[in-house]
Structure formats: C-alpha cells, structure tokens
Enzyme design. Structure first.
Site, PDB file in Angstrom:
ATOM      1  N   THR A  65      12.228   9.834 -11.439  1.00 46.97           N
ATOM      2  CA  THR A  65      11.630   9.013 -12.494  1.00 46.97           C
ATOM      3  C   THR A  65      10.850   7.795 -11.978  1.00 46.97           C
ATOM      4  O   THR A  65      10.227   7.093 -12.768  1.00 46.97           O
ATOM      5  CB  THR A  65      12.741   8.486 -13.432  1.00 46.97           C
ATOM      6  N   PRO A  70      15.400  21.856 -18.163  1.00 45.05           N
ATOM      7  CA  PRO A  70      13.969  22.209 -18.285  1.00 45.05           C
ATOM      8  C   PRO A  70      13.137  21.069 -18.862  1.00 45.05           C
ATOM      9  O   PRO A  70      13.660  20.180 -19.532  1.00 45.05           O
ATOM     10  CB  PRO A  70      14.014  23.358 -19.306  1.00 45.05           C
ATOM     11  N   LEU A 127       9.090  -0.198  -6.400  1.00 41.79           N
ATOM     12  CA  LEU A 127      10.431  -0.513  -5.909  1.00 41.79           C
ATOM     13  C   LEU A 127      10.718  -2.011  -5.977  1.00 41.79           C
ATOM     14  O   LEU A 127      11.870  -2.428  -6.017  1.00 41.79           O
ATOM     15  CB  LEU A 127      10.589  -0.004  -4.471  1.00 41.79           C
ATOM     16  N   LYS A 172       6.100  22.013 -11.205  1.00 43.51           N
ATOM     17  CA  LYS A 172       7.552  21.862 -11.398  1.00 43.51           C
ATOM     18  C   LYS A 172       7.856  22.023 -12.890  1.00 43.51           C
ATOM     19  O   LYS A 172       7.254  21.330 -13.715  1.00 43.51           O
ATOM     20  CB  LYS A 172       7.951  20.458 -10.903  1.00 43.51           C
ATOM     21  N   ILE A 189       4.538  -2.785   8.575  1.00 40.06           N
ATOM     22  CA  ILE A 189       5.697  -2.471   7.714  1.00 40.06           C
ATOM     23  C   ILE A 189       5.373  -1.173   6.984  1.00 40.06           C
ATOM     24  O   ILE A 189       4.431  -1.114   6.196  1.00 40.06           O
ATOM     25  CB  ILE A 189       5.966  -3.610   6.702  1.00 40.06           C
ATOM     26  N   VAL A 214       8.815   8.494   0.861  1.00 40.49           N
ATOM     27  CA  VAL A 214       9.404   9.608   0.106  1.00 40.49           C
ATOM     28  C   VAL A 214       8.910   9.484  -1.337  1.00 40.49           C
ATOM     29  O   VAL A 214       8.081   8.638  -1.631  1.00 40.49           O
ATOM     30  CB  VAL A 214      10.954   9.578   0.152  1.00 40.49           C
ATOM     31  N   SER A 242       0.496  -4.208   4.989  1.00 38.06           N
ATOM     32  CA  SER A 242       0.811  -4.525   6.370  1.00 38.06           C
ATOM     33  C   SER A 242       0.680  -3.273   7.226  1.00 38.06           C
ATOM     34  O   SER A 242       1.127  -2.188   6.821  1.00 38.06           O
ATOM     35  CB  SER A 242       2.244  -5.055   6.438  1.00 38.06           C
ATOM     36  N   GLY A 272       0.822  -1.222   0.000  1.00 38.80           N
ATOM     37  CA  GLY A 272       0.000   0.000   0.000  1.00 38.80           C
ATOM     38  C   GLY A 272       0.846   1.258   0.000  1.00 38.80           C
ATOM     39  O   GLY A 272       0.466   2.274   0.576  1.00 38.80           O
TER      40      GLY A 272
END
Ligand SMILES: Cc1cc2nc3c(=O)[nH]c(=O)nc-3n(C[C@H](O)[C@H](O)[C@H](O)COP(=O)(O)OP(=O)(O)OC[C@H]3O[C@@H](n4cnc5c(N)ncnc54)[C@H](O)[C@@H]3O)c2cc1C
Length: 493
Positions: free
Chosen positions: A354, A108, A343, A88, A52, A57, A49, A13
């Site tokens: 990215t 840019p 990840l 941004k 965990i 970030v 969980s 999650g």
C-alpha cells in the site's frame, strides 16, 4: 484555483521523490492548460544525495497506480515494458494458519464483473458463521482468482469491462522511468547531500548542502525516506508508532531467477514463515523475494538463512539486502511550507503493498487542498492522511491477529500480544458474536479503507468461524458457473 508555488524543492530521489516530481509537474501543466492567464511559471527541483541510497524495494502496487499513469498521460504498455512489469490480480496468502485447517486463500481485486457473485459470497460466509457448511473460498466467487488460475491477462478483456488490476515492477527501473518523465517536463535534478536544515516549527527556510550551496523554496516536499530529514528531524513533528500493533520491523530481500511465464502468474504470494512472511513477486527480468520479520523474535542472519533455505540453490550467488522499517505515521503530514511524502511521512509494512498508493493519494490530496485553498486546508489534509494510514493499519493488523499458527512464539504473540486497534476490535466482536456484519461494517464505514469484500475475504479466508466443521464444503457450483460465464463474456467481446 490557487496556483502552485513558484519554487518547489523535493528532497529525495526514491520512488516517492520522483512520483512527487512527476505529479507536481503534471499538475502545473494541467493547470496552465485550464487557466492559462492565472498560472505563473513553477520551478521544481529534485535534490538527492549520491551517497545515501534509496530503499530500493517496493515492487507491488494496488489498482490505484493505474490512475497515476493515467494522470501523467503515460500509456500502460510504455512504462510496463521499461520496468519489467507484470499484472497483478491480487495476493495469495499461504501458511498463515496451522496446517490442520485450510491454510491458504486469495485476496482478489474486485471489479464490476463480480457484482452477481459477490452477494452470493457474502451470503455463503454469513451462513457459514451460523454453522452451515457452505463454500467460503473467495476464489470460487471472484473473477480475479479465476484469471490467476487460467492465466488470463486483464488487457485481453474487452476494453469496456471495468476490471481492477494492479502491477508488479522493478523499483529501480520505475524510478528511472519517472526520472526521465519528470526531467522531460522541466524538473531540475540536483545532486547533493543535505548537511543541515534551517527551520522552525512552521517554516523550512533553507536546506544547507555539504558542498556549501543552499536551496530555498516556497514549498519543500520531504521525500527523504525513513530519515525524515525535514518534518521528523528538523521540525520535530510527532511520530505515532504502530509498533505495538505491527511487530515486524525488518526485512531481507533476495532476488531469484525469473519464473516460467512470469507475466501469467498474476499474483503476489505472501507465505507465512517462522517469524513473519515471505513475498514472491514475479517480474519479467527476475523474481523479487523477501522476508518481513520481527527483530524481537529473529536475528537478521537467521532471517536470511531461513529465506535462503526456502529459496534453495537458485539464490546461492544472489546477494541479500537487509532493511530496517519504522512502522507508524506522522501526526502532521503537512505543516507550513513542508509536506512529507513517502517513507518520511510513515509506513505500514508491505503486506498489502500500500505504500505507493499512499504516496499517490498524498500527492493527489495535497494538490487538491492547495488549489482549493480552504482556510482549514492543513487540518483537512492531515485528518484525511491519518484516516488513510490508520484504516490500512487496521486491515493489515487483522492478518496477524487472525492467524492460528502455534509453531513459534512469534505467531502466538501476534495473536495474543498485539494492541488491537479499536475499529478492528469492534469488527471482531461483531463477527464473533454472530451479529449482522453488514450493520457492523456500516457502523465504522467512515474509518474503513478496505471495503466489504476485503473484510469478508480475510475473516473467511483465515477461517475465523466459531463452529468448526468436520469436512470442507464442496465448491458452490452455481457461483462458479456465474463467475466463469461473466468472465468468458468479457473475453469474447
Ligand atoms: C521491505 C519493504 C518492502 C516494500 N514493499 C513495497 C511494495 O510492495 N509496494 C509498495 O507500494 N511499497 C513498498 N515498500 C515501500 C516503498 O519501498 C517506499 O514507499 C518507496 O520506495 C518510497 O521510498 P521513499 O522514496 O520515501 O524513500 P527512499 O527510497 O529511502 O528515498 C530517500 C531519498 O532521500 C535521499 N536522502 C536521504 N538523506 C538525504 C540527505 N541528507 N541529503 C539529500 N538526500 C537525502 C536519498 O538519497 C534518497 O534518494 C516497501 C518497503 C520496504 C521497507
């Protein structure tokens, strides 16, 4: 169009898990609208969980994120307000070179407004490669840089103006926003911790929870973060490390108070420190700061001390969050009934922000491949995901290889000891030899994720010129004038 499987379990999650839940729920909804008779009901469950935590970030994006919210049918203002978000326009790189050369430049995002001046920029850079003293500062040619300088928000431009921009946002708030969206679309939220995974190399049969429950599904989406519970651990998929090319393997994050007019900052700052680089991300509720470094050269306490020193008294009461990073990617992102996203499938350090772009791309490409149901869909998917990861790695590696800092062993190692990936090595060779850079870029076109303007900006911005010049060129007034004129045209419409 092949229907998505009837039972999908998403493990994790974090941002990747909730982005997956939203994307898949929306894909089901759209398919049902387009082909009502062919679509079966789809149950999507997200398991996470309570014990965990998420990585917590990931607060900067690329312009691609706009398409994600467009796909979900969510208006930009709605999510931005909820997530303390700001616009941004690019990234400012500072102190990546020794102080005796011009050691900052802006990378840019590009837009149609830049077409007239981008060619002037490429010409100027190529002249500079031949030793002619031309203005090679990207900020004098690209609209995004001017918008940062003048604090012009992209939503104030004419709606017909195609301009690329991205966002900064609070990762926790974004996760909550996505959770609400997914639940409203029918995604079930299951809290539980996986104790074991019943799997063989091709199939995940079930996940066994600590409370004794078992979850089965036709499709598992592994969003379990760096742990990689399903793909990496249970199925032992091969992980290709990038650590010989990218040395940074840790980060420390510390929030500081909100900057004055954060919404008008419009850029992430990436500032070279002694053993890595510091990010500064302006949000409307606080400022995100972090130091990405290599543990080969710096301990976590030294990194925290250096970051605290840079940020000063304003962070005396702020907690530091320490993180370890595994850089690299799986060889097989999708195999059998399990696709790894986020990840768990790989990570390239956050220098160009990215990771969520890769999550989004992975989802988009997965749904396309699934629905098209091509006989070689797994291979197609994995080859394309690997191309994306490697292409981004090549561009990130260039930042380190091109540095000229001599103050610490870290920066020297980044220049001398990294394994330079083949595509980058080729581009460097062609650039340094004075060969036609357009031809070189075309030669490796199929491997590039970052396109022509980005490569010119990084080589020129990092001052990769063989003939040093004694003085800086004066700004290219003609290009500056043309760039400002096209921007004011877009503003006045
Ligand atoms: C220092 C740093 C800076 C970054 N900056 C950026 C950036 O600027 N831009 C960007 O796009 N990306 C950035 N990223 C990457 C970004 O943070 C991640 O891609 C994003 O947060 C997605 O993470 P995730 O969901 O894959 O994993 P996580 O957030 O780690 O989530 C993992 C989930 O799996 C669950 N889980 C784990 N084990 C179990 C278990 N046994 N049972 C049940 N559930 C389990 C956890 O509870 C959690 O919910 C950054 C990453 C780092 C490390």
């Amino acid at each position: 169009m092949k229907a998505l499987p009837a039972n999908i379990v998403i493990v994790g999650g974090g941002t990747a898990g909730w982005m997956s839940a939203c994307y898949l729920a929306r894909a089901v909804e759209l398919a049902r609208q387009q082909h009502p008779s062919k679509q079966q009901p789809v149950n999507i469950t997200l398991l996470e969980s309570a014990d965990i935590s998420t990585v917590g970030v990931g607060e900067g994006s690329t312009p691609y994120l706009r398409h994600f919210f467009d796909y979900l049918g969510v208006d930009e203002n709605t999510w931005m307000q909820t997530c303390s978000a700001t616009y941004k326009m690019g990234i400012s790189f500072e102190n990546w070179n020794n102080a005796d050369v011009d050691n900052s430049y802006f990378h840019p995002f590009f837009s149609a407004l830049d077409i007239p001046t981008a060619d002037q920029y490429f010409d100027a850079v190529n002249q500079r490669r031949r030793g002619i003293n031309t203005d090679v500062n990207p900020s004098h040619y690209f609209t995004a840089a001017q918008m940062v300088e003048d604090g012009i928000l992209p939503n104030t431009l004419s709606t017909a103006t195609h301009i690329d921009y991205a966002y900064h946002f609070d990762a926790g708030q974004l996760g909550d926003f996505l959770k609400q969206y997914a639940k409203a679309k029918g995604v079930k939220h299951h809290i539980g911790t996986i104790a074991s995974v019943h799997a063989d190399a091709q199939t995940i049969h079930a996940v066994q929870l600590e409370d004794g429950q078992q979850l089965q599904a036709e499709l598992f989406v592994d969003c379990s973060g760096f742990r990689g519970l399903l793909g990496k651990q249970a199925q032992k998929r091969v992980f290709k490390s990038y650590s010989d090319t990218l040395f940074n393997d840790a980060a420390v994050a510390i929030a500081s108070p909100v900057l004055p007019s954060p919404e008008a900052k419009l850029q992430t700052r990436s500032i070279g420190l002694e053993h890595g680089w510091q990010w500064e991300i302006p949000l409307t509720s606080r400022t995100g700061n972090g130091y990405v470094y290599s543990t080969q050269f710096c301990s976590s306490s030294d990194a925290e001390a250096e970051l605290r020193q840079v940020l000063g008294e304003q962070v005396n009461d702020s907690e530091a969050r320490h993180l370890r990073m595994q850089v690299g990617r799986l060889e097989e992102h999708w195999q059998g009934n399990c696709v790894c996203i986020g990840l768990s499938q790989g990570f390239i350090e956050p220098l160009e922000a990215t990771a969520l772009m890769l999550v989004q791309y992975a989802l988009h490409h997965f749904v396309d491949c699934w629905q098209a149901d091509h006989p070689h869909k797994y291979q197609q998917y994995n080859v394309e995901m690997n191309r994306m990861f490697d292409g981004i790695r090549d561009y990130i590696a260039a930042h380190y290889y091109l540095n000229t800092r001599t103050d610490t062993a870290y920066w020297q190692a980044c220049r001398h000891d990294i394994k330079v990936p083949d595509t980058l090595a080729y581009l460097l060779k062609e650039w340094d030899s004075g060969a036609n850079f357009e031809t070189a870029l075309n030669q490796v076109d199929s491997k590039l994720v970052y396109l022509r303007p980005s490569w010119y900006c990084i080589f020129a911005g990092m001052q990769r010129f063989s003939s040093p010049l004694s003085s800086m060129a004066s700004p290219n007034e003609k290009a500056l004038y043309a760039m400002k004129a096209s921007l004011s045209g877009a503003l006045s419409k």
